[in-house]
Design a protein around this motif. Structure first.
Motif, PDB file in Angstrom:
ATOM      1  N   ARG A  89       4.488 -21.355   9.167  1.00 40.08           N
ATOM      2  CA  ARG A  89       3.495 -20.286   9.311  1.00 40.08           C
ATOM      3  C   ARG A  89       3.860 -19.363  10.470  1.00 40.08           C
ATOM      4  O   ARG A  89       3.820 -18.126  10.347  1.00 40.08           O
ATOM      5  N   ILE A 107      -3.494  -9.417  13.966  1.00 36.22           N
ATOM      6  CA  ILE A 107      -4.607 -10.185  13.395  1.00 36.22           C
ATOM      7  C   ILE A 107      -4.640  -9.980  11.881  1.00 36.22           C
ATOM      8  O   ILE A 107      -4.830 -10.917  11.104  1.00 36.22           O
ATOM      9  N   GLY A 108      -4.457  -8.711  11.460  1.00 33.36           N
ATOM     10  CA  GLY A 108      -4.418  -8.418  10.035  1.00 33.36           C
ATOM     11  C   GLY A 108      -3.268  -9.124   9.344  1.00 33.36           C
ATOM     12  O   GLY A 108      -3.423  -9.619   8.208  1.00 33.36           O
ATOM     13  N   ILE A 111      -1.823 -11.960  10.237  1.00 28.40           N
ATOM     14  CA  ILE A 111      -2.131 -13.399  10.160  1.00 28.40           C
ATOM     15  C   ILE A 111      -3.124 -13.675   9.033  1.00 28.40           C
ATOM     16  O   ILE A 111      -2.987 -14.641   8.280  1.00 28.40           O
ATOM     17  N   LYS A 112      -4.134 -12.811   8.898  1.00 30.56           N
ATOM     18  CA  LYS A 112      -5.090 -12.971   7.803  1.00 30.56           C
ATOM     19  C   LYS A 112      -4.389 -12.870   6.455  1.00 30.56           C
ATOM     20  O   LYS A 112      -4.687 -13.629   5.525  1.00 30.56           O
ATOM     21  N   ALA A 113      -3.453 -11.916   6.344  1.00 29.49           N
ATOM     22  CA  ALA A 113      -2.734 -11.731   5.081  1.00 29.49           C
ATOM     23  C   ALA A 113      -1.893 -12.961   4.758  1.00 29.49           C
ATOM     24  O   ALA A 113      -1.840 -13.403   3.600  1.00 29.49           O
ATOM     25  N   ASP A 152      -2.422 -16.064   5.723  1.00 30.46           N
ATOM     26  CA  ASP A 152      -3.286 -17.198   5.387  1.00 30.46           C
ATOM     27  C   ASP A 152      -3.923 -17.050   4.006  1.00 30.46           C
ATOM     28  O   ASP A 152      -4.327 -18.042   3.399  1.00 30.46           O
ATOM     29  N   ARG A 153      -4.015 -15.815   3.498  1.00 30.37           N
ATOM     30  CA  ARG A 153      -4.689 -15.599   2.213  1.00 30.37           C
ATOM     31  C   ARG A 153      -3.727 -15.288   1.067  1.00 30.37           C
ATOM     32  O   ARG A 153      -4.147 -15.186  -0.083  1.00 30.37           O
ATOM     33  N   ALA A 180       0.127  -7.317   2.390  1.00 36.11           N
ATOM     34  CA  ALA A 180      -0.206  -7.392   3.810  1.00 36.11           C
ATOM     35  C   ALA A 180      -0.601  -6.053   4.424  1.00 36.11           C
ATOM     36  O   ALA A 180      -1.474  -6.001   5.302  1.00 36.11           O
ATOM     37  N   TYR A 195      -4.264  -5.209   4.687  1.00 35.53           N
ATOM     38  CA  TYR A 195      -4.944  -6.059   5.665  1.00 35.53           C
ATOM     39  C   TYR A 195      -4.694  -5.545   7.087  1.00 35.53           C
ATOM     40  O   TYR A 195      -5.612  -5.477   7.919  1.00 35.53           O
ATOM     41  N   GLU A 211      -7.514  -3.788   9.524  1.00 34.42           N
ATOM     42  CA  GLU A 211      -7.888  -4.369  10.816  1.00 34.42           C
ATOM     43  C   GLU A 211      -7.797  -3.323  11.926  1.00 34.42           C
ATOM     44  O   GLU A 211      -8.650  -3.273  12.821  1.00 34.42           O
TER      45      GLU A 211
END
Length: 280
Positions: A54, A89-90, A92-94, A96-97, A110, A113, A117
């Motif tokens: 990750r 942050i965007g 990382i969200k992308a 994880d999803r 990505a 996202y 953000e």
């Protein structure tokens, strides 16, 4: 490339070791990302190998954040640092999803996202309406002067009284008061007091809904997809939908028939439409 081997309940997983993930070229990162996402689906969350995969994905794809942040380079070097941090942050969200089953490039998934953000950051920390910095600073001074004079006088001070305390011309004080209205905005969904039916909102009185706003996210998602097309296909899209040339005119530029241009455009639109539906 060195690898570490992780034994899962079902199979052995080889995780590539990359010395400096942040230095991997974007084109290589795109290919390696697929491999690391495959590893994430087989590794148990919370294990050292899962964290390594990750974190490597995050570092390898930092170029996407820099690309998205580049759209806001006019903000200045100090704010750009904050923009990049928010963009991370965007990213990382992308990560994880993201799911490989979407059959869409991670870059296309990505970017919305990351940009979203960054825009959220501006929405939460910026003035609702841009005003000159001198007026932004005057607003702070004005607020302090207002508070001091209200306490001293027991009433709302006049512009002249504020001007004397702030040592500023009355015209500039009045301008600062007007600019202060740009610090906060009223929601278009805010209820209007005194309306007869009790359901009227601000938007009912000042304008209509702009349906084009719904296309903003689509444009951001579509941009990297178009960027991945070859040069000829990008030109066809530009000529048809930006310059608004006819199919016959495009055919003349390419040296092909109008019918062939029609087939090319149909194929391109189908490809982009399928990619957009995968993102959704």
């Amino acid at each position: 490339m060195p690898t570490t081997t992780t034994q899962t309940a079902e199979q052995t997983v080889d995780v590539p070791e990359i010395a400096n993930p942040s230095e991997v070229a974007p084109r290589d990162a795109r290919q390696l990302s697929k491999l690391f996402f495959e590893q994430l689906t087989m590794l148990e969350e919370g294990t050292p190998d899962y964290s390594y995969a990750r974190n490597t994905l995050i570092e390898m794809n930092m170029s996407l954040v820099r690309y998205a942040a580049g759209r806001f380079r006019s903000r200045g070097p100090e704010e750009m640092e904050d923009i990049v941090q928010v963009g991370m942050i965007g990213l990382i969200k992308a990560i994880d999803r993201f799911e490989l089953s979407r059959e869409v490039e991670f870059t296309s998934f990505a970017i919305p996202y990351i940009v979203g953000e960054i825009k959220r950051f501006f929405r939460d920390t910026s003035w609702a309406v841009h005003v000159p910095r001198r007026l932004q600073e005057a607003r702070v001074q004005l607020a302090r002067a207002n508070e001091e004079l209200c306490t001293r006088l027991g009433r709302t001070p006049t512009i002249k009284e504020l001007s004397e305390l702030m040592s500023l011309p009355e015209e500039e004080v009045a301008e600062a008061q007007l600019a202060s209205n740009g610090y906060k905005s009223a929601s278009l969904d805010a209820a209007i007091n005194g309306s007869q039916d009790g359901e009227a909102v601000l938007a009912d009185f000042i304008g209509d809904e702009d349906e084009a706003l719904e296309l903003v996210d689509d444009f951001h998602a579509l941009a990297p997809m178009i960027a991945e097309l070859d040069e000829r296909d990008r030109k066809i899209i530009h000529w048809r939908f930006v310059e608004e040339l006819t199919q016959a005119q495009i055919g003349e530029r390419l040296g092909v028939s109008q019918m062939h241009v029609s087939r090319l455009i149909t194929r391109l639109l189908a490809r982009l439409r399928e990619a957009m539906l995968s993102v959704e």
